[in-house]
Design an enzyme around this catalytic site. Structure first.
Site, PDB file in Angstrom:
ATOM      1  N   SER A   1      44.899  44.221  36.786  1.00  8.81           N
ATOM      2  CA  SER A   1      43.892  44.886  35.959  1.00  8.81           C
ATOM      3  C   SER A   1      43.925  44.564  34.476  1.00  8.81           C
ATOM      4  O   SER A   1      43.009  44.937  33.752  1.00  8.81           O
ATOM      5  CB  SER A   1      43.996  46.393  36.125  1.00  8.81           C
TER       6      SER A   1
ATOM      7  N   SER B   1      40.708  46.486  36.428  1.00  8.88           N
ATOM      8  CA  SER B   1      40.076  47.717  36.010  1.00  8.88           C
ATOM      9  C   SER B   1      40.021  47.914  34.496  1.00  8.88           C
ATOM     10  O   SER B   1      39.252  48.755  34.036  1.00  8.88           O
ATOM     11  CB  SER B   1      40.812  48.907  36.640  1.00  8.88           C
TER      12      SER B   1
ATOM     13  N   LYS C   1      42.887  51.983  26.922  1.00  8.65           N
ATOM     14  CA  LYS C   1      42.227  52.184  28.212  1.00  8.65           C
ATOM     15  C   LYS C   1      42.225  53.683  28.499  1.00  8.65           C
ATOM     16  O   LYS C   1      43.197  54.386  28.159  1.00  8.65           O
ATOM     17  CB  LYS C   1      43.014  51.425  29.290  1.00  8.65           C
TER      18      LYS C   1
HETATM   19  N1  GLN Z   1      41.868  45.213  41.274  1.00  7.37           N
HETATM   20  C1  GLN Z   1      43.072  45.808  41.742  1.00  7.37           C
HETATM   21  C2  GLN Z   1      42.769  47.096  42.460  1.00  7.37           C
HETATM   22  O1  GLN Z   1      41.656  47.380  42.640  1.00  7.37           O
HETATM   23  C3  GLN Z   1      44.022  45.979  40.621  1.00  7.37           C
HETATM   24  C4  GLN Z   1      43.851  47.236  39.879  1.00  7.37           C
HETATM   25  C5  GLN Z   1      44.860  47.422  38.811  1.00  7.37           C
HETATM   26  O2  GLN Z   1      45.637  46.519  38.490  1.00  7.37           O
HETATM   27  N2  GLN Z   1      44.891  48.641  38.287  1.00  7.37           N
HETATM   28  O3  GLN Z   1      43.628  47.828  42.838  1.00  7.37           O
END
Ligand code: GLN
Length: 475
Positions: free
Chosen positions: A175, A151, A76
């Protein structure tokens, strides 16, 4: 074209000479090129990957290869790899090159994994659809009109589209698990501190964890085993010994007890296909003699608000380092120090990142700190106590990974609250710190993947992987 199924069968094929690492890397690089329109990779590291492949092929011939020999891994775009670029899918870090490698990267390389490139993600890992990337959304390989989740959307899609063998993601509130669910792959969030965060660009430091996304549970177990464990560079990395996850998949499951959260399964926002698959999963577990019971968790509505108060507070502090002086982008329009800060941040950060920095600054400001930040800290403790109370009676908690399946690109973009509710089932594990995994459990009526989530007792990743490995055989 070599068809990768699992690390163990790949290793058999490498040893028998049916395939070489050099061949596999070349094939994957051309597949990545062919599938460019999915926008999964921000950059491939072709030169270093090809060089590694030749070295690993040589080691295999000499019988000196590591445990991840030739396994092609995508990172990532928030995990540092020395002398390679890392941008967190943000304009503010667009041309930034890592000065060192993350501990996880060092450990994978030491076992002869091959790093093939960096994957697109939501900017600064803030998002649930990968639409917040400064470099455009990732398209879901199962249906290009839909999102991948986020993400770590690029990492999930890379595994789903067969562009790498395993990918790394980071999970602050879901994410890894949410995109894994949307793309039909396995995604693991280890217990907080199980894996070193050294070299992971921080979003919310008391929530962030790195973990693997893979085609199957066994591959995730092996990669996690190699990455996990104490690290002098991260004082929050746990000193606990790391069990041999790769050998734990056949831990006996008789007598194990699973709780499912009735409040999740009855929540009005739950897609009926997801509900049906989860009930099927429960029935199959029961048919094996495993106890599965519904329990109350009347705090579901507090999870998302607690998560967003605390993570934005931590983000507002973590992201203050991107000031146009220390790292990355500096506005060409700046005239003095203050305008360097203001203009670089205004031009460098995207809309969602700015929203969260402002929200986080607000909840930490004098006058609001007690009402929001310290209140949320207290609720975090309450949520932890209640979750651990359930886990004192049950070995695992089972929920859907997400309320629905992959939605259409653009559908939630103008409604941040609706987008934040995508995380309703995943944020609990990060608030509490416990391990969580998403595994594919079939598809909906439109053939889009559905994921089930298991959460386990503190540091019981081995047991969780064993149960997940058992469940993956159902579908
Ligand atoms: N969707 C969540 C957010 O927007 C989780 C993001 C993540 O785990 N980095 O914060």
């Amino acid at each position: 074209m070599y068809s990768f199924k699992s690390i163990s069968s790949f290793h058999g094929d490498l040893k028998s000479g049916a395939v070489t690492c050099a061949q596999v890397v070349d094939e994957l690089l051309s597949s990545i090129e062919q599938k460019k329109s999915l926008n999964i990779f921000l950059e491939t590291f072709a030169a270093s990957a090809k060089q590694q492949a030749l070295q690993v092929d040589k080691k295999i011939k000499e019988g000196k290869e590591g445990r991840l020999a030739g396994v092609v891994i995508a990172l990532k775009d928030n995990i540092c790899y020395k002398d390679h670029r890392v941008s967190n899918s943000s304009k503010i870090l667009e041309n930034f090159t890592s000065l060192f490698s993350a501990t996880v990267v060092e450990r994978l390389l030491a076992e002869d994994a091959i790093i093939i490139g960096r994957t697109n993600c939501d900017e600064f890992a803030m998002g649930s659809s990968n639409e917040n990337s400064a470099f455009g959304p990732v398209l879901n390989p199962h249906n290009e009109k839909t999102v991948t989740g986020g993400s770590s959307g690029g990492s999930a899609a890379a595994v789903a589209a067969g562009l790498c063998h395993v990918a790394l993601g980071s999970d602050t509130g879901g994410s890894i698990r949410q995109p894994a669910s949307f793309c039909g792959v396995v995604g693991v969030k280890p217990h907080y501190g199980r894996v070193s965060r050294w070299g992971l660009l921080a979003y919310a430091s008391s929530f962030d964890q790195i973990g693997p996304l893979s085609k199957n549970v066994a591959d995730a177990a092996l990669v996690l085993e190699i990455m996990a464990g104490a690290d002098d560079y991260d004082s929050t990395a746990s000193q606990k010994p790391v069990p041999k996850y790769s050998g734990s998949l056949d831990i006996p499951l008789t007598g194990k007890k699973i709780a499912y959260l009735k409040d999740c399964m009855e929540s009005p926002g739950l897609n009926p296909d997801v509900k049906k698959r989860l009930h099927e999963t429960i029935d199959k577990l029961k048919a094996q003699g495993i106890t599965v019971e519904g329990v109350d968790f009347p705090y579901l509505d507090y999870l998302v608000p607690t998560y967003y108060v605390l993570t934005t507070a931590e983000a507002s502090s973590n992201l203050s380092r991107y000031d146009g002086v220390h790292f990355g982008y500096r506005s060409p329009n700046a005239t003095d120090l203050e305008s360097t800060y203001k203009k670089s941040r205004t031009e460098g950060f995207g809309k969602e990142v700015k929203r969260r920095i402002m929200l986080g600054t607000f909840v930490l400001s004098a006058g609001y700190y007690d009402a929001y930040y310290s209140k949320a800290q207290k609720v975090r403790r309450l949520l932890r106590d209640k979750t651990l109370e359930i886990l004192s009676k049950y070995d695992f908690i089972l929920t859907p990974s997400t309320p629905g399946t992959a939605f259409e690109i653009g559908k939630n973009s103008n409604d941040p609250i609706q987008m934040y509710l995508e995380d309703i089932f995943t944020v609990q594990a990060n608030i509490v710190g416990i391990p969580g995994i998403s595994i594919p459990v079939g598809t909906d009526s439109k053939n889009m993947p559905i994921g089930a989530q298991l959460m386990a007792r503190p540091f019981e990743e081995a047991e969780m992987l064993a149960m997940a490995g058992n469940m993956e055989r159902f579908f």
